[in-house]
Design a protein around this motif. Sequence first.
Motif, mmCIF file in Angstrom:
data_model
loop_
_atom_site.group_PDB
_atom_site.id
_atom_site.type_symbol
_atom_site.label_atom_id
_atom_site.label_comp_id
_atom_site.label_asym_id
_atom_site.label_seq_id
_atom_site.Cartn_x
_atom_site.Cartn_y
_atom_site.Cartn_z
ATOM 1 N N VAL A 301 0.574 -1.605 0.551
ATOM 2 C CA VAL A 301 0.332 0.046 0.100
ATOM 3 C C VAL A 301 0.988 1.272 0.132
ATOM 4 O O VAL A 301 1.788 1.696 1.051
ATOM 5 C CB VAL A 301 -1.046 0.134 1.020
ATOM 6 C CG1 VAL A 301 -1.963 1.011 1.246
ATOM 7 C CG2 VAL A 301 -1.756 -1.236 1.055
ATOM 8 N N ASN A 302 0.192 1.679 -0.779
ATOM 9 C CA ASN A 302 1.707 2.960 -0.998
ATOM 10 C C ASN A 302 0.624 4.872 -0.473
ATOM 11 O O ASN A 302 -0.372 4.741 -0.620
ATOM 12 C CB ASN A 302 1.428 3.405 -2.413
ATOM 13 C CG ASN A 302 2.959 5.365 -2.719
ATOM 14 O OD1 ASN A 302 2.744 6.039 -2.132
ATOM 15 N ND2 ASN A 302 3.184 4.720 -3.967
ATOM 16 N N LYS A 303 1.069 4.662 1.263
ATOM 17 C CA LYS A 303 0.350 5.533 2.022
ATOM 18 C C LYS A 303 0.996 7.000 1.057
ATOM 19 O O LYS A 303 -0.072 7.490 1.194
ATOM 20 C CB LYS A 303 0.400 5.687 3.343
ATOM 21 C CG LYS A 303 0.805 4.470 3.550
ATOM 22 C CD LYS A 303 0.959 4.230 5.173
ATOM 23 C CE LYS A 303 0.604 2.492 6.031
ATOM 24 N NZ LYS A 303 0.928 2.904 7.093
ATOM 25 N N ILE A 307 -2.024 9.271 0.797
ATOM 26 C CA ILE A 307 -2.929 10.571 1.281
ATOM 27 C C ILE A 307 -2.156 11.964 -0.086
ATOM 28 O O ILE A 307 -3.598 13.512 0.245
ATOM 29 C CB ILE A 307 -1.193 10.900 2.280
ATOM 30 C CG1 ILE A 307 -1.836 9.461 3.107
ATOM 31 C CG2 ILE A 307 -1.298 12.126 2.705
ATOM 32 C CD1 ILE A 307 -0.510 9.464 4.185
ATOM 33 N N PRO A 317 1.997 10.055 6.776
ATOM 34 C CA PRO A 317 1.525 8.341 6.790
ATOM 35 C C PRO A 317 2.338 8.063 7.996
ATOM 36 O O PRO A 317 2.840 8.853 9.303
ATOM 37 C CB PRO A 317 2.494 7.790 6.271
ATOM 38 C CG PRO A 317 3.396 8.299 5.700
ATOM 39 C CD PRO A 317 2.139 10.038 5.901
ATOM 40 N N ASP A 319 2.316 4.922 11.785
ATOM 41 C CA ASP A 319 2.899 3.451 11.907
ATOM 42 C C ASP A 319 3.223 3.231 12.964
ATOM 43 O O ASP A 319 3.990 1.581 13.178
ATOM 44 C CB ASP A 319 4.825 3.261 11.018
ATOM 45 C CG ASP A 319 5.781 4.438 11.689
ATOM 46 O OD1 ASP A 319 6.928 4.234 11.136
ATOM 47 O OD2 ASP A 319 5.567 4.714 12.617
ATOM 48 N N SER A 338 7.179 0.647 5.764
ATOM 49 C CA SER A 338 7.423 1.464 4.713
ATOM 50 C C SER A 338 6.483 0.711 3.321
ATOM 51 O O SER A 338 6.894 -0.468 3.062
ATOM 52 C CB SER A 338 7.966 2.138 3.821
ATOM 53 O OG SER A 338 9.132 1.468 4.075
ATOM 54 N N TYR A 339 5.741 1.453 2.207
ATOM 55 C CA TYR A 339 5.868 1.300 0.672
ATOM 56 C C TYR A 339 7.028 0.747 -0.271
ATOM 57 O O TYR A 339 7.379 1.426 -0.276
ATOM 58 C CB TYR A 339 4.953 2.341 -0.361
ATOM 59 C CG TYR A 339 4.834 2.191 -1.370
ATOM 60 C CD1 TYR A 339 4.133 1.382 -1.340
ATOM 61 C CD2 TYR A 339 5.560 2.553 -2.513
ATOM 62 C CE1 TYR A 339 3.848 0.280 -2.929
ATOM 63 C CE2 TYR A 339 5.580 2.479 -3.333
ATOM 64 C CZ TYR A 339 5.066 1.605 -4.046
ATOM 65 O OH TYR A 339 4.254 1.076 -5.392
ATOM 66 N N CYS A 367 -5.123 -5.466 -1.419
ATOM 67 C CA CYS A 367 -4.616 -3.858 -1.237
ATOM 68 C C CYS A 367 -5.947 -2.912 -1.819
ATOM 69 O O CYS A 367 -5.839 -2.209 -1.187
ATOM 70 C CB CYS A 367 -3.562 -3.677 -1.783
ATOM 71 S SG CYS A 367 -1.761 -4.316 -1.452
ATOM 72 N N VAL A 374 -10.162 1.575 3.586
ATOM 73 C CA VAL A 374 -9.849 3.165 4.237
ATOM 74 C C VAL A 374 -10.627 4.292 3.545
ATOM 75 O O VAL A 374 -11.244 5.241 4.546
ATOM 76 C CB VAL A 374 -8.063 3.670 3.281
ATOM 77 C CG1 VAL A 374 -7.665 4.999 4.031
ATOM 78 C CG2 VAL A 374 -7.254 2.308 4.375
#
Length: 403
Positions: A301-303, A307, A317, A319, A338-339, A367, A374
Amino acid sequence: MFSSGGPLHPHQYFPNQLFIQGWLYEGLVSYGQDGEIQPALATSWLTEEIVGAGQRVTFTLREGVKFHDGSDFDCASVKLNFDHVLSESARQRHSWLGAVQAMEKWFCNEQGQFVVETNKRFYPLLQELTYIRPLTIAAPSSFANGADSHPELENSCNPGEAKWEGIEALEGFNCAGLSAPVGTGPFKFVSREINEDGTDKTVLFARHDEYWGAIPDIEFVKLETFENTALIEEALLSGDLDMALGIGPLSALQIQDLKFFHSDIVDVRHSDVLQHSLMVMNTNKEPTNDITVRQAIIHAVNKGRFIEEEFGGLEKPVDQVLPQTAPYCNVDLTPKWSYDPVKAELLACPVESGLSSGGIAGVTIACVAIVALVGFMVHMIRREKQGKPIFVTPSESAKGEQA
């Protein structure tokens, strides 16, 4: 967008607005910077151990405090509110609070101090007493039978709410409600205009000139309902609206547009982090019961992109579960999840992980589901800010401070 303030009740949850309850009512203590417990209606407190039991906390109450109706705040008014929130039937509604389960006795001593005794040592007692609801103090005059209101027969809960899902009230329990929203806070309720659908058109509050603390510079606050964010933006730019505050009244892209292209008209300010959004995976259900699958999903997942595109770059992001400003949480946790699509694919390859040998395909599907969830959670948070949470029963989801 604001739609309804609800009954403006200090002891209830939905559909009451948290921020309005915070204007009108106060508790014994308040929550300060970095989790510091600060005085509110109590100026100080002393915690003692009870041999063979829990703890005793003695609160010295603030003198000279006035309710919005001009009546005096005292220990009897504190006990009255605790009696109603913690009555044998009503306390079941608030049992999600550890403090409610821990508190066994509460009374006024001969010195006019308020004393709470617990059945066990409970560290977060003071923290939970800082919550905007339900253990905040309403004026005795607003109770059904004033200071003599019976906690079971004339409880402060809203009429019609004598039963909640999974909770059976004792025989004779009755929700009599409160006649008016009267607290000790810096603002007091004045009036409201109601739309045809029962929502609020406007709600007017006035400064509490006899407030014990710093009296606000603002004399009146009027909350107003708008049909959509475009009308809110238009009202801000025209000067018809003084302020739009919080999550929901404007989209992230609208906020960025106002900040960079209309700074001559509108002043955009950002507070410190007050909350964050979390997606929790079900570790008791396939395929997320496998830690490798969960790690693969997180790395896939590319936060940052989410965002940037969904929140206009206004968020960042996280964590860890709790923000670093919470007590004991200012730590740098490792490893960093992380991504990293390469790690995601490597983790997804083993057949025993619950995914096919196709590797990333299974993670990709997961995902997509995560991103959709989300988005749903963002929507849920906005509705909660509007006083309209999606989950409304204790069995489905927690309410108020549980959310």
